[in-house]
Design a protein around this motif. Structure first.
Motif, mmCIF file in Angstrom:
data_model
loop_
_atom_site.group_PDB
_atom_site.id
_atom_site.type_symbol
_atom_site.label_atom_id
_atom_site.label_comp_id
_atom_site.label_asym_id
_atom_site.label_seq_id
_atom_site.Cartn_x
_atom_site.Cartn_y
_atom_site.Cartn_z
ATOM 1 N N PHE A 35 4.337 45.621 -29.616
ATOM 2 C CA PHE A 35 4.366 44.338 -30.329
ATOM 3 C C PHE A 35 4.764 43.223 -29.376
ATOM 4 O O PHE A 35 5.527 43.436 -28.437
ATOM 5 C CB PHE A 35 5.410 44.370 -31.450
ATOM 6 N N ILE A 36 4.311 42.029 -29.665
ATOM 7 C CA ILE A 36 4.811 40.858 -28.974
ATOM 8 C C ILE A 36 6.286 40.709 -29.367
ATOM 9 O O ILE A 36 6.661 40.975 -30.505
ATOM 10 C CB ILE A 36 4.000 39.610 -29.380
ATOM 11 N N SER A 37 7.105 40.282 -28.449
ATOM 12 C CA SER A 37 8.535 40.154 -28.698
ATOM 13 C C SER A 37 8.822 39.301 -29.934
ATOM 14 O O SER A 37 8.221 38.248 -30.135
ATOM 15 C CB SER A 37 9.191 39.524 -27.472
ATOM 16 N N ASN A 38 9.728 39.792 -30.769
ATOM 17 C CA ASN A 38 10.199 39.096 -31.977
ATOM 18 C C ASN A 38 9.133 38.899 -33.049
ATOM 19 O O ASN A 38 9.259 38.007 -33.881
ATOM 20 C CB ASN A 38 10.843 37.752 -31.625
ATOM 21 N N TYR A 39 8.076 39.695 -33.035
ATOM 22 C CA TYR A 39 7.055 39.584 -34.080
ATOM 23 C C TYR A 39 7.473 40.445 -35.273
ATOM 24 O O TYR A 39 7.894 41.582 -35.108
ATOM 25 C CB TYR A 39 5.686 40.057 -33.576
ATOM 26 N N HIS A 40 7.347 39.887 -36.464
ATOM 27 C CA HIS A 40 7.657 40.594 -37.704
ATOM 28 C C HIS A 40 6.466 40.436 -38.648
ATOM 29 O O HIS A 40 6.231 39.328 -39.152
ATOM 30 C CB HIS A 40 8.935 40.044 -38.347
ATOM 31 N N LEU A 76 4.170 54.424 -33.334
ATOM 32 C CA LEU A 76 4.311 54.799 -34.737
ATOM 33 C C LEU A 76 4.941 53.696 -35.588
ATOM 34 O O LEU A 76 4.420 53.339 -36.643
ATOM 35 C CB LEU A 76 5.136 56.081 -34.853
ATOM 36 N N LEU A 77 6.044 53.140 -35.172
ATOM 37 C CA LEU A 77 6.730 52.117 -35.960
ATOM 38 C C LEU A 77 5.840 50.884 -36.159
ATOM 39 O O LEU A 77 5.690 50.394 -37.270
ATOM 40 C CB LEU A 77 8.042 51.708 -35.296
ATOM 41 N N GLU A 78 5.249 50.399 -35.084
ATOM 42 C CA GLU A 78 4.440 49.191 -35.160
ATOM 43 C C GLU A 78 3.226 49.388 -36.072
ATOM 44 O O GLU A 78 2.909 48.513 -36.889
ATOM 45 C CB GLU A 78 3.986 48.771 -33.754
ATOM 46 N N VAL A 79 2.574 50.530 -35.956
ATOM 47 C CA VAL A 79 1.417 50.803 -36.808
ATOM 48 C C VAL A 79 1.855 50.971 -38.261
ATOM 49 O O VAL A 79 1.186 50.488 -39.180
ATOM 50 C CB VAL A 79 0.636 52.036 -36.297
#
Length: 171
Positions: A35-40, A76-79
């Motif tokens: 992920f790009i830093s600090n992306y939610h 896994l977390l990002e997906v």
């Protein structure tokens, strides 16, 4: 023995690059993390994707989920976070999916290694906690009609050798 998704990842990245090239786009470069830093994803307010964009987004999430099944647990977390937006994805979510593919392109050879030997680790080395203080009313729901599990008992242990981490290798 080891589990590798290298061929699948390389093919998936090539396919996505080909698809993006048709519209004059390409994957982002220098993707050091999934992920790009600090992306939610839950805070993304970009424009919603149209029906075709939503279908494409869902297809790409499926490709990434299969890469996870083949051993790419580093995404896994990002997906999983992006998967919560399958019904109504936004442009920012799709951009993050492209970023994950850029990350996979930079590091297609990550593998899981399995050691069949049981490690000799003393349980006394770890601080013991009584979780009852935190979860007083917690109970495991086990169905009354649950059958006895077949086969042998299996224990899974995960150990990280920090000396072999990608941070120390300077990637």
């Amino acid at each position: 023995w080891r589990l590798s998704s290298e061929m699948y990842v390389k093919t998936a990245v090539a396919n996505i690059e080909e698809k993006l090239a048709e519209s004059g786009n390409r994957l982002p470069s220098k993707c050091l993390t999934p992920f790009i830093s600090n992306y939610h994803p839950s805070e993304d307010t970009s424009k919603e994707l149209d029906a075709e964009g939503t279908r494409f987004y869902q297809e790409l999430i499926g490709v990434l989920r299969w890469a996870i099944e083949l051993g790419r647990i580093d995404i896994l977390l990002e997906v999983a976070l992006l998967s919560t937006h399958l019904a109504l994805p936004r442009v920012g979510h799709l951009q993050q999916v492209y970023h994950i593919f850029g990350y996979l392109k930079m590091a297609p050879r990550k593998r899981l290694y399995f050691d069949p030997d049981y490690p000799n680790i003393s349980e006394g080395r770890f601080q013991q906690f009584d979780w009852v203080d935190f979860y007083r009313d917690a109970k495991e729901d086990i169905p009354m009609d649950m059958p006895q599990p077949p086969g042998n008992h299996v224990e899974v242990h995960c150990f990280v050798d920090a000396s072999k981490s990608w941070f120390r290798q300077g990637y």
